[in-house]
Scaffold this motif. Structure first.
Motif, PDB file in Angstrom:
ATOM      1  N   MET A 157       0.803  -1.217   0.000  1.00 40.53           N
ATOM      2  CA  MET A 157       0.000   0.000   0.000  1.00 40.53           C
ATOM      3  C   MET A 157       0.842   1.276   0.000  1.00 40.53           C
ATOM      4  SD  MET A 157      -2.976  -1.238  -0.165  1.00 40.53           S
ATOM      5  CE  MET A 157      -3.898   0.275   0.019  1.00 40.53           C
ATOM      6  N   ALA A 158       2.161   1.142   0.244  1.00 37.54           N
ATOM      7  CA  ALA A 158       3.017   2.336   0.330  1.00 37.54           C
ATOM      8  C   ALA A 158       3.010   3.153  -0.957  1.00 37.54           C
ATOM      9  CB  ALA A 158       4.443   1.924   0.720  1.00 37.54           C
ATOM     10  N   PRO A 159       3.144   2.538  -2.158  1.00 39.77           N
ATOM     11  CA  PRO A 159       3.121   3.362  -3.378  1.00 39.77           C
ATOM     12  C   PRO A 159       1.814   4.137  -3.540  1.00 39.77           C
ATOM     13  CG  PRO A 159       3.997   1.183  -3.838  1.00 39.77           C
ATOM     14  CD  PRO A 159       3.438   1.126  -2.445  1.00 39.77           C
ATOM     15  N   LEU A 160       0.677   3.503  -3.191  1.00 39.88           N
ATOM     16  CA  LEU A 160      -0.598   4.206  -3.281  1.00 39.88           C
ATOM     17  C   LEU A 160      -0.626   5.393  -2.320  1.00 39.88           C
ATOM     18  CD1 LEU A 160      -3.508   4.399  -4.303  1.00 39.88           C
ATOM     19  CD2 LEU A 160      -4.174   2.792  -2.506  1.00 39.88           C
ATOM     20  N   ALA A 161      -0.091   5.189  -1.099  1.00 41.31           N
ATOM     21  CA  ALA A 161      -0.075   6.271  -0.117  1.00 41.31           C
ATOM     22  C   ALA A 161       0.793   7.423  -0.603  1.00 41.31           C
ATOM     23  CB  ALA A 161       0.423   5.739   1.220  1.00 41.31           C
ATOM     24  N   VAL A 162       1.973   7.096  -1.157  1.00 41.22           N
ATOM     25  CA  VAL A 162       2.880   8.156  -1.642  1.00 41.22           C
ATOM     26  C   VAL A 162       2.229   8.916  -2.789  1.00 41.22           C
ATOM     27  CG1 VAL A 162       5.099   8.558  -2.766  1.00 41.22           C
ATOM     28  CG2 VAL A 162       4.948   6.942  -0.871  1.00 41.22           C
ATOM     29  N   ALA A 163       1.528   8.189  -3.661  1.00 43.74           N
ATOM     30  CA  ALA A 163       0.869   8.859  -4.777  1.00 43.74           C
ATOM     31  C   ALA A 163      -0.184   9.843  -4.294  1.00 43.74           C
ATOM     32  CB  ALA A 163       0.241   7.814  -5.703  1.00 43.74           C
ATOM     33  N   GLN A 164      -0.738   9.634  -3.138  1.00 45.79           N
ATOM     34  CA  GLN A 164      -1.766  10.518  -2.581  1.00 45.79           C
ATOM     35  C   GLN A 164      -1.189  11.503  -1.571  1.00 45.79           C
ATOM     36  OE1 GLN A 164      -4.769   7.957  -0.905  1.00 45.79           O
ATOM     37  NE2 GLN A 164      -5.283   7.000  -2.881  1.00 45.79           N
ATOM     38  N   ASP A 165       0.163  11.610  -1.517  1.00 51.79           N
ATOM     39  CA  ASP A 165       0.848  12.491  -0.575  1.00 51.79           C
ATOM     40  C   ASP A 165       0.513  12.117   0.867  1.00 51.79           C
ATOM     41  OD1 ASP A 165       2.486  14.506   0.363  1.00 51.79           O
ATOM     42  OD2 ASP A 165       0.915  16.058   0.228  1.00 51.79           O
ATOM     43  N   LYS A 166       0.511  10.794   1.126  1.00 46.70           N
ATOM     44  CA  LYS A 166       0.255  10.276   2.466  1.00 46.70           C
ATOM     45  C   LYS A 166       1.354   9.287   2.824  1.00 46.70           C
ATOM     46  CE  LYS A 166      -4.723  10.613   1.547  1.00 46.70           C
ATOM     47  NZ  LYS A 166      -6.003   9.892   1.408  1.00 46.70           N
ATOM     48  N   GLN A 167       1.382   8.865   4.047  1.00 49.43           N
ATOM     49  CA  GLN A 167       2.359   7.890   4.507  1.00 49.43           C
ATOM     50  C   GLN A 167       1.650   6.735   5.202  1.00 49.43           C
ATOM     51  OE1 GLN A 167       5.231   9.782   7.037  1.00 49.43           O
ATOM     52  NE2 GLN A 167       5.992  11.160   5.437  1.00 49.43           N
ATOM     53  N   VAL A 168       2.255   5.579   5.157  1.00 48.93           N
ATOM     54  CA  VAL A 168       1.760   4.427   5.889  1.00 48.93           C
ATOM     55  C   VAL A 168       2.956   3.756   6.539  1.00 48.93           C
ATOM     56  CG1 VAL A 168       1.868   2.957   3.816  1.00 48.93           C
ATOM     57  CG2 VAL A 168       0.462   2.260   5.756  1.00 48.93           C
ATOM     58  N   SER A 169       2.865   3.461   7.831  1.00 48.80           N
ATOM     59  CA  SER A 169       4.008   2.920   8.580  1.00 48.80           C
ATOM     60  C   SER A 169       3.555   1.733   9.412  1.00 48.80           C
ATOM     61  CB  SER A 169       4.602   3.994   9.489  1.00 48.80           C
ATOM     62  OG  SER A 169       3.656   4.412  10.466  1.00 48.80           O
TER      63      SER A 169
END
Length: 453
Positions: A321-333
């Protein structure tokens, strides 16, 4: 009003009505017999008075009406006694003096066996006089006897009824009434027990227990209802099965055209136009995957389970899910301990559940913020976001299929329902609360790791 209460009320009214009729009949019979009882008592008193009469050598009669007999008659209210010897024309006893003058000695009743009730015209405040006029055979020969006494107060109708009911009717009828109501209550409870059992069985029938039917070993009166209910369940089962087949077939058939559509988008020369269609394609693909997941869950097919590491499952989801989060200017950790957190379950199903939670969190987390996945011993998993949160009044419905809250946009309302069912199949539970990050916190907890079967 329940059937049990209605029947108990009707039985009680029937018992009360029957007892009332029997009581009235007893009162009527007693009322008709009260004069006969009073006459018997007067005759008994007369017999006591002349029982020991003797005629001496001089022809005179002695009653031997001594103290003992006087004591026996002392309790008789207003007793009057007159005895006359017609042979010697002699009054043997007259109590009180002058009693003879008040005797109604008409030719029709004079010294015949007559029972009378005489009004005291000169003393209207006193009770009426019950009177016996008779010629009795005694050891001394025939004697003319008059016995009078005050009419007892309890022979007056209201008082007599109250006395008879309290002293004679209630002690007998009361226990019978209580026993009858107790028997009726016990009988109704036993008779309606199959109804309560059938209701309890019906309450336990859910979508997860389809195929279960009510026991038909019930009384004949409710067997048609139970049979009709079972037939209705058969029809519902058939409808659910048809719905599942349609959903599974439709979802499966749609996967191929969606794959072809994705391939055509990838081959389009206009990259901007293709990218504009891609979010819609992804949503359709996600919906199809959710419908297939629902179909698999509803089919109750056994899951292949093994010992898996919850950290590995969460880490794989976060990485995807990290690439999707980065594409939306978000982060997932991901935050997790440095040792495995074992759980006995199906890795694919658990991965799908975690993915749904993370996707849901990313959908509502604003740009520039983060989604945090926390794995801890327990096993335990949390997903935090910085979104608007979930209102308290919406939380009880959050995991229902096709339910969408007022602030929820997009999606079909299946993702969180799938998460809840997968977690339940693994013996866990899920709850939602407010996150320290300001949004929602989904808290998933499992039982102690189970050994492999």
């Amino acid at each position: 009003m329940s059937v049990r209460r209605r029947l108990l009320r009707n039985f009680s009214l029937l018992f009360l009505g029957t007892i009332a009729v029997l009581s009235l009949f007893y009162l009527w019979a007693s009322w008709n017999n009260r004069d006969a009882e009073a006459d018997d008592e007067l005759e008994e008193i007369a017999g006591i008075v002349v029982a020991k009469a003797e005629r001496g050598h001089d022809g005179k009669v002695s009653l031997h009406y001594g103290p003992r007999r006087q004591e026996l008659l002392a309790d008789v209210q207003g007793l009057q006694v007159f005895v006359y010897d017609p042979v010697n024309k002699e009054v043997l006893i007259e109590q009180p003096v002058g009693m003879r003058k008040g005797l109604p000695l008409s030719p029709e009743i004079a010294w015949k066996f007559a029972f009378l009730v005489v009004d005291r015209d000169s003393e209207p405040e006193r009770p009426r006089l019950q009177l016996l006029l008779a010629t009795l055979d005694s050891p001394a020969g025939p004697l003319q006897v008059a016995i009078g006494r005050d009419e007892p107060h309890d022979t007056l109708q209201p008082r007599w009824v109250a006395y008879t009911v309290m002293r004679e009717v209630l002690p007998v009828i009361g226990p019978i009434l209580l026993l009858a109501i107790g028997i009726a209550l016990y009988t109704l409870t036993k008779a309606l027990a199959p109804v309560a059992k059938a209701a309890e069985e019906a309450n336990r029938i859910t979508v997860d227990t389809m195929g279960k039917r009510l026991d038909t070993a019930v009384p004949a009166e409710i067997r048609p209802l139970v049979a009709a209910f079972n037939r209705a369940l058969d029809r519902l089962d058939a409808g659910f099965a048809e719905q599942r087949r349609f959903t599974a077939n439709a979802a499966h058939e749609l996967r191929t055209p969606l794959a072809l559509l994705r391939a055509r988008l990838d081959g389009m020369g206009d990259a901007d136009a293709a990218e504009a269609f891609r979010p819609d394609l992804e949503r359709m693909t996600r919906l199809i995957e959710q419908l297939l997941a629902v179909s698999r869950l509803d089919s109750h097919m056994p899951m292949t389970k093994a010992d898996v590491d919850l950290i590995d499952i969460a880490g794989d989801v976060v990485a995807r899910m990290a690439p999707l989060a980065v594409a939306q200017d978000k982060q997932v950790s991901l935050t997790a301990p440095d040792h495995p957190v074992q759980i006995y379950g199906n890795a694919d199903a658990l991965s799908a559940a975690v993915r749904n939670l993370v996707e849901n969190a990313l959908r509502f987390t604003p740009a520039g913020s983060a989604v945090e996945v926390v794995v801890a011993d327990g096993p335990h998993l949390e997903v935090h976001d910085a979104g608007p949160g979930i209102p308290v009044e919406d939380r009880p419905h959050l995991f229902e299929r096709f339910w969408r809250g007022r602030n929820r946009q997009g999606g079909a309302g299946l993702g969180l329902a799938i998460v809840a069912e997968v977690i339940a199949l693994h013996g866990g539970r899920i709850a939602v609360d407010k996150s320290p990050m300001g949004g929602a916190r989904f808290d998933v907890s499992f039982g102690a790791p189970a050994a492999a079967e």
